[in-house]
Write a protein that holds these residues in place. Sequence first.
Motif, short mmCIF file in Angstrom:
data_model
loop_
_atom_site.label_atom_id
_atom_site.label_comp_id
_atom_site.label_asym_id
_atom_site.label_seq_id
_atom_site.Cartn_x
_atom_site.Cartn_y
_atom_site.Cartn_z
N UNK A 27 -1.03 97.86 60.59
CA UNK A 27 -1.13 97.24 62.24
C UNK A 27 -1.09 95.66 61.67
N UNK A 28 -1.71 95.37 60.73
CA UNK A 28 -1.59 94.04 60.45
C UNK A 28 -0.33 93.20 59.85
N UNK A 62 2.07 93.41 62.86
CA UNK A 62 1.68 92.10 63.67
C UNK A 62 2.56 91.05 63.14
N UNK A 63 2.08 90.71 61.83
CA UNK A 63 3.19 89.60 61.22
C UNK A 63 4.46 89.77 61.16
N UNK A 121 1.00 87.64 52.50
CA UNK A 121 0.11 87.00 53.37
C UNK A 121 -1.05 87.31 53.64
N UNK A 122 -1.03 88.85 53.74
CA UNK A 122 -2.29 89.49 54.01
C UNK A 122 -3.27 89.51 52.71
N UNK A 181 -4.79 86.24 52.34
CA UNK A 181 -5.87 86.00 53.09
C UNK A 181 -6.99 86.60 52.57
N UNK A 182 -6.94 87.98 52.00
CA UNK A 182 -7.89 88.65 51.59
C UNK A 182 -8.57 88.15 50.49
N UNK A 218 -8.66 84.84 49.84
CA UNK A 218 -9.14 83.81 50.05
C UNK A 218 -10.60 83.64 50.64
N UNK A 274 -14.03 81.95 51.75
CA UNK A 274 -14.52 80.56 52.10
C UNK A 274 -16.01 80.24 51.49
#
Lengths: 408, 255
Positions: A357-358, A361-362, A375-376, A379-380, A382, A384
Amino acid sequence: MYDRQPLINKAATALDKKAPIGPDIDLGQFEQTPVPHEHLDDAGLLKLPEEEKQQLLMAGVDVSERERGGTFFQKDTEVVHCKSKQEGIEVIPIREALEKHDWIKDYYWKLASVDADKYTAASEMNLHNGYVIRALPGAKSIYPIQACLYLDKQGLQQNVHNIIIAEEDSELHIITGCSTSPHATKGIHVGISEFYIKKNAKLSFTMIHNWAEDMVVRPRSVAQVEEGGLFLNNYVCMKPVRSLQMYPTTHLVGENAVARMYSIIVGSPDSEYDVGGRVYLKKKGNRAEVVARTITNGGRIISRGHLIGEVADIKAHLECKGLILKGGLVYAVPELEGHVDGVEMSHEAAVGKIAQEEINYLMSRGLSEDEATSTIVRGFLSVDIPGLPPQLKAEIDKAIELSEKDVM
Amino acid sequence: MLLIEDLQVELAGKTILKHIDLEIKPGETHALFGPNGSGKTSLLMTIMGYPQYKVTGGKIIFKGVDITHSPINERASLGIGMSYQRPPTIHGLKTRQMVEICAAKREVSVEGLARRVNFQDFLERDVNAGFSGGEIKRSELLQLMAQNPDFMLFDEPESGVDMENIALVGNTIAKLLQKDCESTDQKSRLQMKRERTKMGLIITHTGYILDYVAVDKGQVLYNGVLSCSTNPREILRCIGEVGYEECVRCTIDNL
């Protein structure tokens, strides 16, 4: 001169002692004889071959020393560069500290045990070198200190011992990279690290590993955090390694002490990673967070976490997320141990695949399937990390970016 | 232009869209009505190219290209974009980065666009993570503004949006679809209307969106069949008066 003989005697009793976890390594196959290397001045650092600079850069070590508060560089068994550019922060080779500084006896092998296993024993029996980095009371790191442990000689066993001390009210940031030269494929790195975070001090320690296919790595780390202190421990390993096993332990011994550990691991085929974080919460107001993000492309990753709450009014969280992209194994082992009423501890573990689904979406925003996937994944990986200076965050992002090709 | 001819679609082995014919001309926006489960979202997802919606018959032609079996990203690069009702969260991907992805190689001011939908404070948050219904809508519109597609699919753009933000959402969609034309010194309204190229297909239950966007035509999807195609206000009034039950009769009369 610190008399190490009693320690060496004790180590001798544990030379054949297997570690409780991780594949057992026959240390007899490695060379331990010191390898001489020339000392490098600032200009010498800059003149390193491009290939080597690149290897160092991938482990977060920048020979231009731009935005660095100091550098420690050990090649094989020899310290080739060591200096601090900032007042109040000392960088000393550990052998020199053992010879010249009486205070070292309060720290050397005071947290880790020399007879814990054959690796701790070997490092003491045949200590090559290592660093002592110390922030004096009230000193604040402007730029991080960079430390590099580099393996150049094929088949070497590198034995190092590091001590990091953040004195009261100080703030210290360290980025440490371990790497091998482009031609060295086989060797073992045995590294003891002891961390002392004193009252109201803050230490961020970011370790980036850039090993080779046939490397064995056995770090042994223990930290102690006093009242109001903060220990941020980040670990990034995106490269292949034969076998890596470590289970760094932190003791929160003062009220309101905090520990946060973040690991980012990408597992390559034929590589085995057994990594984790363990935190003892011993005083009220202690906080701990252990976060792991793992991706495997065919490697075996065992991701451990262990939180031990010994008193009330502590809070701790464990998070382990794994993605399996091209086969391999992710084995999440989260452990929570509450010993009294009033502890607050939780864990969250998930192992799976990228959600279609992700990706869709992209793709509907114009990315190809491969671009969407990377990209996913980016993100995974990265995470914070609160309290981490933006520069170090940038170093972590860079390490991820540089090895992205290998991940995909 | 979008042209759908005799489209038949299956989802998990079940036929969910039957003999759909639809034409949307450049500059036109259609509203799509229908009860829950009638296939509205499925139609949008099929046009966008979601692979789980299996086309078993008919074709979809956009700008003269047969895209019936094209992957999602090829449709996006041809100029189709979608505002989702429940988009997935992508952890670690900031809304700002998502907007940059949408803009692709075009130069856009992410801040400037975000200000237009009052979304500046969300740019550093992971896309869709913990967003409320209204925030999702504004985030989706922000992405579409950066993407600037020629044909836009909106899945219930007004649902979950509070009264304060409904005008913002409505006017933003109108602008995206070039329906906000005001006469200028250079051009008359008629001229601007003629130059309109953007196309839209908007799913709506309430019809609130009609107050902000001049919709050219209304479509009713009932049980996988497009049963009615007429003035959107008339459809809305009919549904209000007699409900979707009437669509059953209309469908039969249509045959």
